[in-house]
Structure formats: C-alpha cells, structure tokens
Write an enzyme that holds these catalytic residues in place. Structure first.
Site, PDB file in Angstrom:
ATOM      1  N   GLY A  48     -15.264  53.706 -36.125  1.00 16.65           N
ATOM      2  CA  GLY A  48     -13.810  53.570 -36.182  1.00 16.65           C
ATOM      3  C   GLY A  48     -13.003  54.627 -35.449  1.00 16.65           C
ATOM      4  O   GLY A  48     -11.894  54.366 -34.997  1.00 16.65           O
ATOM      5  N   ASP A 103     -11.116  58.118 -38.572  1.00 20.25           N
ATOM      6  CA  ASP A 103     -10.028  57.174 -38.336  1.00 20.25           C
ATOM      7  C   ASP A 103      -9.130  57.055 -39.560  1.00 20.25           C
ATOM      8  O   ASP A 103      -7.911  57.064 -39.462  1.00 20.25           O
ATOM      9  CB  ASP A 103     -10.574  55.783 -37.950  1.00 20.25           C
ATOM     10  CG  ASP A 103     -11.694  55.309 -38.877  1.00 20.25           C
ATOM     11  OD1 ASP A 103     -12.120  56.072 -39.767  1.00 20.25           O
ATOM     12  OD2 ASP A 103     -12.147  54.163 -38.700  1.00 20.25           O
ATOM     13  N   ASP A 106      -9.660  56.731 -47.161  1.00 19.86           N
ATOM     14  CA  ASP A 106      -9.176  55.790 -48.179  1.00 19.86           C
ATOM     15  C   ASP A 106      -9.435  56.442 -49.547  1.00 19.86           C
ATOM     16  O   ASP A 106      -8.677  57.298 -49.976  1.00 19.86           O
ATOM     17  CB  ASP A 106      -9.940  54.468 -47.968  1.00 19.86           C
ATOM     18  CG  ASP A 106      -9.339  53.296 -48.699  1.00 19.86           C
ATOM     19  OD1 ASP A 106      -9.275  53.359 -49.929  1.00 19.86           O
ATOM     20  OD2 ASP A 106      -8.932  52.309 -48.059  1.00 19.86           O
ATOM     21  N   PHE A 155      -4.581  47.113 -46.275  1.00 22.20           N
ATOM     22  CA  PHE A 155      -5.663  47.053 -45.293  1.00 22.20           C
ATOM     23  C   PHE A 155      -5.094  46.951 -43.878  1.00 22.20           C
ATOM     24  O   PHE A 155      -4.274  46.090 -43.592  1.00 22.20           O
ATOM     25  CB  PHE A 155      -6.588  45.865 -45.577  1.00 22.20           C
ATOM     26  CG  PHE A 155      -7.845  45.912 -44.760  1.00 22.20           C
ATOM     27  CD1 PHE A 155      -8.871  46.781 -45.085  1.00 22.20           C
ATOM     28  CD2 PHE A 155      -7.969  45.114 -43.635  1.00 22.20           C
ATOM     29  CE1 PHE A 155     -10.024  46.846 -44.314  1.00 22.20           C
ATOM     30  CE2 PHE A 155      -9.124  45.182 -42.855  1.00 22.20           C
ATOM     31  CZ  PHE A 155     -10.149  46.043 -43.195  1.00 22.20           C
ATOM     32  N   ASP A 162     -11.458  48.025 -37.869  1.00 21.66           N
ATOM     33  CA  ASP A 162     -11.860  46.624 -37.726  1.00 21.66           C
ATOM     34  C   ASP A 162     -11.737  45.830 -39.010  1.00 21.66           C
ATOM     35  O   ASP A 162     -11.769  46.381 -40.106  1.00 21.66           O
ATOM     36  CB  ASP A 162     -13.321  46.544 -37.285  1.00 21.66           C
ATOM     37  CG  ASP A 162     -14.275  46.964 -38.408  1.00 21.66           C
ATOM     38  OD1 ASP A 162     -14.125  48.082 -38.926  1.00 21.66           O
ATOM     39  OD2 ASP A 162     -15.136  46.158 -38.790  1.00 21.66           O
ATOM     40  N   ARG A 168     -10.922  46.145 -33.284  1.00 22.27           N
ATOM     41  CA  ARG A 168     -11.007  47.574 -32.950  1.00 22.27           C
ATOM     42  C   ARG A 168     -10.318  47.917 -31.636  1.00 22.27           C
ATOM     43  O   ARG A 168      -9.863  49.035 -31.427  1.00 22.27           O
ATOM     44  CB  ARG A 168     -12.474  48.004 -32.792  1.00 22.27           C
ATOM     45  CG  ARG A 168     -13.268  48.087 -34.064  1.00 22.27           C
ATOM     46  CD  ARG A 168     -14.577  48.835 -33.794  1.00 22.27           C
ATOM     47  NE  ARG A 168     -15.575  48.563 -34.804  1.00 22.27           N
ATOM     48  CZ  ARG A 168     -15.627  49.158 -35.991  1.00 22.27           C
ATOM     49  NH1 ARG A 168     -14.734  50.051 -36.323  1.00 22.27           N
ATOM     50  NH2 ARG A 168     -16.575  48.856 -36.847  1.00 22.27           N
TER      51      ARG A 168
END
Ligand code: XMP
Ligand code: MG
Length: 183
Positions: A48, A103, A106, A155, A162, A168
């Site tokens: 990512g 990237d 979370d 999200f 992705d 991506r």
C-alpha cells in the site's frame, strides 16, 4: 472527479491529488528538519505504501537509505494467534534510526507487530510516518510521529490503497459510498 466502481462497491471522491501532495510535502519538511544528522533508513511497508513513499522520498533531501519490506501474516499453531513476519529486510538495522513508512494506520495492530519485530533488532530509534490515520479506530498507544491526514473510520481506496486488489493506481483518494447498497 467521478465516482468509481470497483467490483461490487462504489466509491466517491474524497481527497484530491493536489491536497495529498501538499500534505506529503509538509511531512517531508518535518522529517528533513528532525532527522538531518541521523542518516535514517526508510522502511517502506509494501504494497500500500508504494505511492506515498515515492512522493515523500522525492521531498526528503537529507542523507538516507530506503528499503522495502512486506509483512506476511500466518496463523501459528500456538495460542498467540496470528504471527507476523517481516520479509525483505536485507539491510543491517542495528543502531539505526528507522522510519517506518505506512499508507494507513487503522487499529494499529499491524504497526504494533512491526515495531515489536524492529525493537528486537536493537535499532537506535523508530519513527513512524503514516499518510493516513483513523484516530477513531486506533486502539494502540504507540505514537505516530508523522501523519499526513486524519480521517474518520471509513474505508478508503486509491493512492496505493486497494479494495480487493483494485484501485491502488488512482492518484486521488476515494471513500466508500454509504448511500449505495454494498454487499
Ligand atoms: P491496522 O488495523 O492493522 O490496519 O492498523 C492496517 C492495514 O489495514 C488495511 N486498511 C485499509 N486498506 N482502505 C484500505 O484500502 C482502508 O480504509 C483501510 N484501513 C485499513 C491496510 O492494508 C493497512 O496497512
Ligand atoms: Mg499497509
């Protein structure tokens, strides 16, 4: 910017490439100021982070090295559950200043596992640079030293991120359209 459909889901425009690049530049300037004499090793976590890392490192002007790693998760037979392994680390990192390039953070579970693995290798210090952070989802106490943007717990795709392997390559970031029924 148009909405995009990836497999069964629809995404709407969220963060433009211009805004992304402006924030990446500010982050690079902070890193340049903070780590001028450290000769940091940037540890880019694939897949990512590839696009963010490329943009960030074009703006990093201090002496540094760059290395790319992947994290492989597998379920061990022990009760500890998922074990994470670091693949691709060829450089000697003992005693180094390591900047983890992510990237998105979370829950922070992935990052915590990586930092644990790095700590065992006796690095001098670990800094974390994540383009995105979801503060409402973050469950850990580890400090994220450099954050490009904080976003709600939604999200997102694009700019390296992705959905099931797709999206991506998009230069802007898109967010899942909650108004469209998703399976
Ligand atoms: P944790 O929860 O361990 O998650 O911090 C980190 C990894 O989960 C993926 N992730 C996402 N991927 N859009 C994505 O495309 C998202 O909104 C998202 N949130 C988490 C990502 O692989 C990240 O490294
Ligand atoms: Mg990642």
């Amino acid at each position: 910017m148009q909405r995009v459909t990836l497999k069964d889901k629809t995404f709407v425009p969220y963060i433009t490439s211009d805004k992304i690049l402006a924030s990446v530049k500010v982050m690079a300037q902070k890193i340049n100021a903070d780590l001028t004499d450290d000769m940091p090793l940037f540890l880019v976590v694939l897949n990512g982070s590839f696009m963010f890392a490329a943009d960030l490192l074009k703006e990093v002007t201090i002496p540094c090295e760059i290395c790319f790693i992947k994290l492989a998760s597998y379920h061990g037979t022990s009760s500890t559950g998922t074990v994470t392994e670091m693949i691709g680390l060829t450089d000697e990192i003992k005693g180094r200043t390591v900047v983890v390039v992510e990237d998105i953070v979370d829950t922070g579970i992935t990052l915590e596992k990586l930092v644990t693995l790095l700590t065992k290798k006796e690095v001098k210090q670990i800094k974390v640079a994540s383009f995105l952070l979801k503060p409402d989802a973050y469950t850990k106490t580890l400090k994220i030293d450099y954050v490009g943007m904080e976003i709600p717990n939604d999200f997102v795709v694009g700019y390296g991120l992705d959905y099931d392997g797709l999206g991506r390559n998009m230069k802007d970031i898109f967010v899942l359209d909650k108004n469209v029924d998703s399976k």
